[in-house]
Design an enzyme around this catalytic site. Structure first.
Site, PDB file in Angstrom:
ATOM      1  N   ASP A   1       0.878  -1.162   0.000  1.00  0.00           N
ATOM      2  CA  ASP A   1       0.000   0.000   0.000  1.00  0.00           C
ATOM      3  C   ASP A   1       0.929   1.230   0.000  1.00  0.00           C
ATOM      4  OD1 ASP A   1      -2.329   1.618   0.458  1.00  0.00           O
ATOM      5  OD2 ASP A   1      -1.706   1.769   2.553  1.00  0.00           O
ATOM      6  N   LEU A   2       0.423   2.367  -0.440  1.00  0.00           N
ATOM      7  CA  LEU A   2       1.297   3.556  -0.510  1.00  0.00           C
ATOM      8  C   LEU A   2       1.118   4.454   0.721  1.00  0.00           C
ATOM      9  CD1 LEU A   2       3.215   5.392  -2.192  1.00  0.00           C
ATOM     10  CD2 LEU A   2       1.172   6.387  -3.238  1.00  0.00           C
TER      11      LEU A   2
ATOM     12  N   THR B   1       1.031  10.399   3.900  1.00  0.00           N
ATOM     13  CA  THR B   1       0.236  11.426   3.222  1.00  0.00           C
ATOM     14  C   THR B   1      -1.008  11.796   4.035  1.00  0.00           C
ATOM     15  OG1 THR B   1      -0.617   9.571   1.995  1.00  0.00           O
ATOM     16  CG2 THR B   1       0.853  11.052   0.804  1.00  0.00           C
TER      17      THR B   1
ATOM     18  N   ALA C   1      -5.147   2.619  -3.273  1.00  0.00           N
ATOM     19  CA  ALA C   1      -6.460   3.139  -3.653  1.00  0.00           C
ATOM     20  C   ALA C   1      -6.353   4.519  -4.290  1.00  0.00           C
ATOM     21  CB  ALA C   1      -7.328   3.252  -2.404  1.00  0.00           C
TER      22      ALA C   1
END
Ligand code: BG6
Ligand code: MG
Length: 215
Positions: free
Chosen positions: A11-12, A19, A117
């Site tokens: 996942d980022l 973020t 996402a």
């Protein structure tokens, strides 16, 4: 269940980069314009959740009901602010250990994918200068179903050409853990065990794996 890792899917937001603080600033600004307050603890509810669902939760907090047309205008407005914030990011914002761990597993022949996402993932990866660390990138522009649907991870595994059982997902959000489990993959939670207890194991950050694997 964790089996041999042939591919790792990351996942980022919350795993590679923080973020959440920029999402928070933009959502808070929108809430203020709409006339109500939005706190950091409210922001926790938006982690891993799609942009439009995040807006719906925000409106729920403010006790507002709006039509779809207005909602999509507000989502665009929030995203414009968010993009303005993340445009100033640079490589110093990659979370500790993330780039080292990706390089390490790459050197061991393990396939690496992004499973995010976010529709802003390409911009974030470009600002951080880490696109080249991924063999495959699957983000919110490529999938139609948001986590906890497993689509994003199944597509990443298919593009890597590795069966789901050979993939381990790294996730910081409950919805993402659920998506990985539904995909039939192993999952490492990144964050607090009290929130991510459904994962096969939980770590505080990728820096912990760098210590384990590089020493
Ligand atoms: C997820 C974030 O990775 O991406 C969520 O955890 C965010 O907070 C979602 O809402 C969608 O991101 P974007 O950048 O497409 O608005
Ligand atoms: Mg996340």
């Amino acid at each position: 269940m964790i089996q041999e890792m042939r591919a790792a899917i990351f996942d980022l937001d919350g795993v590679i980069v923080d973020t959440a603080k920029y999402h928070f600033l933009a959502w808070k600004r929108l809430a203020r314009e709409l006339g109500f307050d939005f706190t950091e603890s409210d922001n926790e509810r938006l982690k891993g959740v799609s942009r439009i669902r995040s807006l719906e939760i925000l409106l729920e907090i403010g006790g507002m009901t709006l039509d779809d047309e207005t909602k999509s205008q507000l989502a665009v407005c929030k995203n414009n602010w968010y993009v303005e914030y993340i445009s100033h990011m640079d490589a110093s914002e990659v979370l500790p250990g993330a780039a080292d761990y990706l390089r390490y597993i790459h050197s061991r022949g393990i396939g690496i994918a992004l499973g995010s996402a976010s529709r802003n993932a390409p911009l974030i990866l470009e600002r951080l200068g880490i696109e080249a660390l991924f063999d495959v990138i699957v983000d919110g522009n490529k999938v139609s179903k948001a986590k906890p649907d497993p689509e994003v991870f199944l597509r990443a595994a298919a593009e890597l050409n590795i069966p789901p059982a050979g993939c381990i997902v790294f996730e910081d959000a409950e919805a993402g853990i659920e998506a990985a489990l539904r995909a039939g993959m192993g999952v490492i939670g990144v964050g607090k065990p009290s929130i991510l207890y459904k994962a096969d194991a939980v770590i505080a950050g990728l820096h912990q794996l760098v210590i384990i694997t590089l020493t």
